[in-house]
Design an enzyme around this catalytic site. Sequence first.
Site, PDB file in Angstrom:
ATOM      1  N   THR A 158      -4.677  -8.412 -15.729  1.00  0.00           N
ATOM      2  CA  THR A 158      -3.870  -8.652 -14.538  1.00  0.00           C
ATOM      3  C   THR A 158      -2.480  -8.025 -14.646  1.00  0.00           C
ATOM      4  O   THR A 158      -1.813  -8.141 -15.676  1.00  0.00           O
ATOM      5  CB  THR A 158      -3.720 -10.152 -14.226  1.00  0.00           C
ATOM      6  OG1 THR A 158      -2.861 -10.290 -13.080  1.00  0.00           O
ATOM      7  CG2 THR A 158      -3.138 -10.929 -15.398  1.00  0.00           C
ATOM      8  N   MET A 159      -2.064  -7.387 -13.580  1.00  0.00           N
ATOM      9  CA  MET A 159      -0.744  -6.756 -13.522  1.00  0.00           C
ATOM     10  C   MET A 159       0.370  -7.757 -13.198  1.00  0.00           C
ATOM     11  O   MET A 159       1.501  -7.375 -12.962  1.00  0.00           O
ATOM     12  CB  MET A 159      -0.758  -5.606 -12.511  1.00  0.00           C
ATOM     13  CG  MET A 159      -1.639  -4.435 -12.941  1.00  0.00           C
ATOM     14  SD  MET A 159      -1.091  -3.692 -14.497  1.00  0.00           S
ATOM     15  CE  MET A 159      -2.476  -2.579 -14.813  1.00  0.00           C
ATOM     16  N   ASN A 165      -1.894   1.893  -7.643  1.00  0.00           N
ATOM     17  CA  ASN A 165      -2.535   1.583  -6.365  1.00  0.00           C
ATOM     18  C   ASN A 165      -2.759   0.085  -6.137  1.00  0.00           C
ATOM     19  O   ASN A 165      -2.901  -0.338  -4.990  1.00  0.00           O
ATOM     20  CB  ASN A 165      -3.875   2.342  -6.337  1.00  0.00           C
ATOM     21  CG  ASN A 165      -4.809   1.867  -5.260  1.00  0.00           C
ATOM     22  OD1 ASN A 165      -4.621   2.172  -4.084  1.00  0.00           O
ATOM     23  ND2 ASN A 165      -5.813   1.076  -5.640  1.00  0.00           N
ATOM     24  N   HIS A 166      -2.754  -0.734  -7.197  1.00  0.00           N
ATOM     25  CA  HIS A 166      -3.085  -2.155  -7.045  1.00  0.00           C
ATOM     26  C   HIS A 166      -2.012  -2.910  -6.247  1.00  0.00           C
ATOM     27  O   HIS A 166      -0.846  -2.551  -6.258  1.00  0.00           O
ATOM     28  CB  HIS A 166      -3.235  -2.810  -8.425  1.00  0.00           C
ATOM     29  CG  HIS A 166      -1.954  -2.790  -9.225  1.00  0.00           C
ATOM     30  ND1 HIS A 166      -1.576  -1.709  -9.981  1.00  0.00           N
ATOM     31  CD2 HIS A 166      -0.955  -3.692  -9.346  1.00  0.00           C
ATOM     32  CE1 HIS A 166      -0.406  -1.963 -10.547  1.00  0.00           C
ATOM     33  NE2 HIS A 166      -0.003  -3.153 -10.177  1.00  0.00           N
ATOM     34  N   ILE A 167      -2.450  -3.956  -5.557  1.00  0.00           N
ATOM     35  CA  ILE A 167      -1.509  -4.890  -4.926  1.00  0.00           C
ATOM     36  C   ILE A 167      -2.092  -6.295  -5.058  1.00  0.00           C
ATOM     37  O   ILE A 167      -3.310  -6.460  -5.139  1.00  0.00           O
ATOM     38  CB  ILE A 167      -1.311  -4.631  -3.409  1.00  0.00           C
ATOM     39  CG1 ILE A 167      -2.646  -4.405  -2.709  1.00  0.00           C
ATOM     40  CG2 ILE A 167      -0.348  -3.503  -3.168  1.00  0.00           C
ATOM     41  CD1 ILE A 167      -2.564  -4.538  -1.198  1.00  0.00           C
ATOM     42  N   TYR A 180       5.208  -8.304   1.220  1.00  0.00           N
ATOM     43  CA  TYR A 180       4.525  -7.032   0.936  1.00  0.00           C
ATOM     44  C   TYR A 180       5.442  -5.862   1.273  1.00  0.00           C
ATOM     45  O   TYR A 180       5.629  -4.936   0.468  1.00  0.00           O
ATOM     46  CB  TYR A 180       3.251  -6.984   1.780  1.00  0.00           C
ATOM     47  CG  TYR A 180       2.500  -5.670   1.811  1.00  0.00           C
ATOM     48  CD1 TYR A 180       1.673  -5.289   0.759  1.00  0.00           C
ATOM     49  CD2 TYR A 180       2.603  -4.812   2.904  1.00  0.00           C
ATOM     50  CE1 TYR A 180       0.965  -4.097   0.803  1.00  0.00           C
ATOM     51  CE2 TYR A 180       1.903  -3.620   2.956  1.00  0.00           C
ATOM     52  CZ  TYR A 180       1.080  -3.263   1.906  1.00  0.00           C
ATOM     53  OH  TYR A 180       0.387  -2.076   1.958  1.00  0.00           O
ATOM     54  N   SER A 181       6.032  -5.921   2.477  1.00  0.00           N
ATOM     55  CA  SER A 181       6.913  -4.854   2.922  1.00  0.00           C
ATOM     56  C   SER A 181       8.088  -4.658   1.959  1.00  0.00           C
ATOM     57  O   SER A 181       8.424  -3.534   1.588  1.00  0.00           O
ATOM     58  CB  SER A 181       7.426  -5.188   4.330  1.00  0.00           C
ATOM     59  OG  SER A 181       8.284  -4.186   4.802  1.00  0.00           O
ATOM     60  N   ILE A 226      -6.166   1.517   6.753  1.00  0.00           N
ATOM     61  CA  ILE A 226      -7.360   2.095   6.127  1.00  0.00           C
ATOM     62  C   ILE A 226      -8.461   1.031   6.129  1.00  0.00           C
ATOM     63  O   ILE A 226      -8.180  -0.151   5.905  1.00  0.00           O
ATOM     64  CB  ILE A 226      -7.051   2.527   4.668  1.00  0.00           C
ATOM     65  CG1 ILE A 226      -5.749   3.360   4.584  1.00  0.00           C
ATOM     66  CG2 ILE A 226      -8.224   3.291   4.064  1.00  0.00           C
ATOM     67  CD1 ILE A 226      -5.730   4.631   5.371  1.00  0.00           C
ATOM     68  N   THR A 262     -10.510  -0.587   4.369  1.00  0.00           N
ATOM     69  CA  THR A 262     -11.025  -1.335   3.211  1.00  0.00           C
ATOM     70  C   THR A 262     -11.341  -2.771   3.652  1.00  0.00           C
ATOM     71  O   THR A 262     -10.772  -3.266   4.629  1.00  0.00           O
ATOM     72  CB  THR A 262      -9.990  -1.373   2.066  1.00  0.00           C
ATOM     73  OG1 THR A 262      -8.817  -2.075   2.523  1.00  0.00           O
ATOM     74  CG2 THR A 262      -9.576   0.036   1.659  1.00  0.00           C
TER      75      THR A 262
HETATM   76  N1  LIG Z   1      -6.015  -0.657   3.321  1.00  0.00           N
HETATM   77  C1  LIG Z   1      -4.960  -0.411   4.069  1.00  0.00           C
HETATM   78  O1  LIG Z   1      -4.994  -0.517   5.303  1.00  0.00           O
HETATM   79  C2  LIG Z   1      -3.693   0.053   3.445  1.00  0.00           C
HETATM   80  C3  LIG Z   1      -2.642   0.447   4.277  1.00  0.00           C
HETATM   81  C4  LIG Z   1      -1.460   0.878   3.703  1.00  0.00           C
HETATM   82  C5  LIG Z   1      -1.342   0.917   2.316  1.00  0.00           C
HETATM   83  N2  LIG Z   1      -2.371   0.498   1.536  1.00  0.00           N
HETATM   84  C6  LIG Z   1      -2.195   0.520   0.088  1.00  0.00           C
HETATM   85  O2  LIG Z   1      -3.324   1.070  -0.548  1.00  0.00           O
HETATM   86  C7  LIG Z   1      -3.502   0.467  -1.824  1.00  0.00           C
HETATM   87  C8  LIG Z   1      -4.943  -0.022  -1.957  1.00  0.00           C
HETATM   88  O3  LIG Z   1      -5.247  -0.887  -0.879  1.00  0.00           O
HETATM   89  P1  LIG Z   1      -6.732  -1.408  -0.635  1.00  0.00           P
HETATM   90  O4  LIG Z   1      -6.838  -1.777   0.797  1.00  0.00           O
HETATM   91  O5  LIG Z   1      -7.696  -0.478  -1.243  1.00  0.00           O
HETATM   92  O6  LIG Z   1      -6.697  -2.786  -1.492  1.00  0.00           O
HETATM   93  P2  LIG Z   1      -7.923  -3.664  -2.053  1.00  0.00           P
HETATM   94  O7  LIG Z   1      -9.215  -3.146  -1.588  1.00  0.00           O
HETATM   95  O8  LIG Z   1      -7.572  -5.083  -1.789  1.00  0.00           O
HETATM   96  O9  LIG Z   1      -7.821  -3.405  -3.628  1.00  0.00           O
HETATM   97  C9  LIG Z   1      -6.771  -3.935  -4.376  1.00  0.00           C
HETATM   98  C10 LIG Z   1      -7.045  -3.684  -5.840  1.00  0.00           C
HETATM   99  O10 LIG Z   1      -5.991  -4.283  -6.616  1.00  0.00           O
HETATM  100  C11 LIG Z   1      -6.591  -5.111  -7.613  1.00  0.00           C
HETATM  101  N3  LIG Z   1      -5.719  -6.239  -7.910  1.00  0.00           N
HETATM  102  C12 LIG Z   1      -5.428  -7.303  -7.120  1.00  0.00           C
HETATM  103  N4  LIG Z   1      -4.631  -8.166  -7.772  1.00  0.00           N
HETATM  104  C13 LIG Z   1      -4.420  -7.635  -8.992  1.00  0.00           C
HETATM  105  C14 LIG Z   1      -3.714  -8.087 -10.127  1.00  0.00           C
HETATM  106  N5  LIG Z   1      -3.048  -9.258 -10.147  1.00  0.00           N
HETATM  107  N6  LIG Z   1      -3.704  -7.304 -11.247  1.00  0.00           N
HETATM  108  C15 LIG Z   1      -4.381  -6.137 -11.255  1.00  0.00           C
HETATM  109  N7  LIG Z   1      -5.073  -5.670 -10.220  1.00  0.00           N
HETATM  110  C16 LIG Z   1      -5.103  -6.415  -9.092  1.00  0.00           C
HETATM  111  C17 LIG Z   1      -7.923  -5.540  -7.018  1.00  0.00           C
HETATM  112  O11 LIG Z   1      -8.891  -5.816  -8.000  1.00  0.00           O
HETATM  113  P3  LIG Z   1      -9.094  -7.253  -8.688  1.00  0.00           P
HETATM  114  O12 LIG Z   1      -9.102  -8.274  -7.596  1.00  0.00           O
HETATM  115  O13 LIG Z   1     -10.390  -7.083  -9.389  1.00  0.00           O
HETATM  116  O14 LIG Z   1      -7.964  -7.424  -9.641  1.00  0.00           O
HETATM  117  C18 LIG Z   1      -8.352  -4.276  -6.292  1.00  0.00           C
HETATM  118  O15 LIG Z   1      -8.988  -3.389  -7.192  1.00  0.00           O
HETATM  119  C19 LIG Z   1      -2.457  -0.645  -1.914  1.00  0.00           C
HETATM  120  O16 LIG Z   1      -1.341  -0.171  -2.619  1.00  0.00           O
HETATM  121  C20 LIG Z   1      -2.087  -0.883  -0.470  1.00  0.00           C
HETATM  122  O17 LIG Z   1      -0.769  -1.399  -0.320  1.00  0.00           O
HETATM  123  C21 LIG Z   1      -3.548   0.079   2.072  1.00  0.00           C
END
Ligand SMILES: NC(=O)c1ccc[n+]([C@@H]2O[C@H](COP(=O)([O-])OP(=O)(O)OC[C@H]3O[C@@H](n4cnc5c(N)ncnc54)[C@H](OP(=O)(O)O)[C@@H]3O)[C@@H](O)[C@H]2O)c1
Length: 291
Positions: free
Chosen positions: A91-92, A118-120, A182-183, A217, A219
Amino acid sequence: MAFMKKLLPILGVFLAYYYYSANEEFKPEMLQGKKVIVTGASKGIGKEMAYHLAKMGAHVMVTARSEEALKKIVAECLEYGAASAHYIAGTMEDMTFAERFVARAGKILGGLDMLILNHITSATMEPFVGDIPLVRKSMEVNYISYVVLSMAALPMLKQSNGSIVVVSSMAGKMASPLVAPYSASKFALDGFFSSIRQEYSVTKVNVSITLCILGLINTDSAMKAVDGILSTEASPKEDCALEIIKGGALRQEEVYYGKLGWSNLLLRNPGRILLEFFSLRSYNMERFINN
Ligand SMILES: NC(=O)c1ccc[n+]([C@@H]2O[C@H](COP(=O)([O-])OP(=O)(O)OC[C@H]3O[C@@H](n4cnc5c(N)ncnc54)[C@H](OP(=O)(O)O)[C@@H]3O)[C@@H](O)[C@H]2O)c1
Ligand SMILES: *[C@@H]1O[C@H](CO)[C@@H](O)[C@H](O)[C@H]1NC(C)=O
Ligand SMILES: *[C@@H]1O[C@H](CO)[C@@H](O)[C@H](O)[C@H]1NC(C)=O
């Protein structure tokens, strides 16, 4: 008038720069044999980036908390043609893990060319009514761990003339309701990484920093979060993942991706670019070079 005289050549340089960078061509071979870390790679955009990197023949190291998901992704990466694929789960929220992760990854990969951050921490869309623990967690996971990971990786990245790729959001460039913690964490990334990019350019540290500004995006997490709240059209995560990798490989300062339309142009904020250019010239950075 004097200002205009100064301004015109500068504008010319910017236009030339944008023209030039737009014309640089990405080739998948650029990633072949490269040693790449992707964080938050158990799902969403991170997972898609791992798949692309594997198909390009990179050495892939993925991390997130879900060990089972990572194990599966590593196996798939090998099938797709990765030069090698490994995972380290953790965990980060834990900065000691973040630091050790980079050290172990560096040993396994035998160096590092690209660090994709990339994680959040998971986020829902709701008005802010005082959840201070969420503010703190968002800053720790979405921002401070990025700094820790980058500093731990910097010696290796200096050696390889490598790249740091920071995944951010429109919410890290402009105000958006319902996502205050988040912002804030995404704005922090811009402040920090844009600042050290200036330092590296002046002190000749050849590590590129790419900040990625994404629109909505498709996801699973994002679709769930915006359901019934935001009607913006979402862009495909596979394509998004590829554009992030391209921007990093081409050492671009910023990547804009999504159905941004004109906002893409406006978010680039030419006023800020000019101010940063001029203000940097009033610093004496001589003493910080080569140490
Ligand atoms: N999707 C959008 O619409 C969008 C828009 C703008 C920006 N973004 C940015 O794109 C990036 C990816 O977004 P996404 O939609 O692909 O997110 P996502 O599908 O929710 O994936 C988030 C990843 O972060 C990991 N994570 C969560 N908590 C963590 C922790 N405490 N320690 C380590 N890893 C952790 C999760 O895995 P685990 O739960 O297994 O740890 C998962 O692999 C982010 O930076 C987000 O801000 C996304
Ligand atoms: C890094 O860049 C410098 C300067 O361009 C070059 O001399 C050096 O060979 C490069 N190192 C690697 C590993 O690419
Ligand atoms: C920095 O590294 C990149 C990638 O290896 C290389 O193309 C570029 O020439 C280097 N720039 C400088 C100024 O050393």
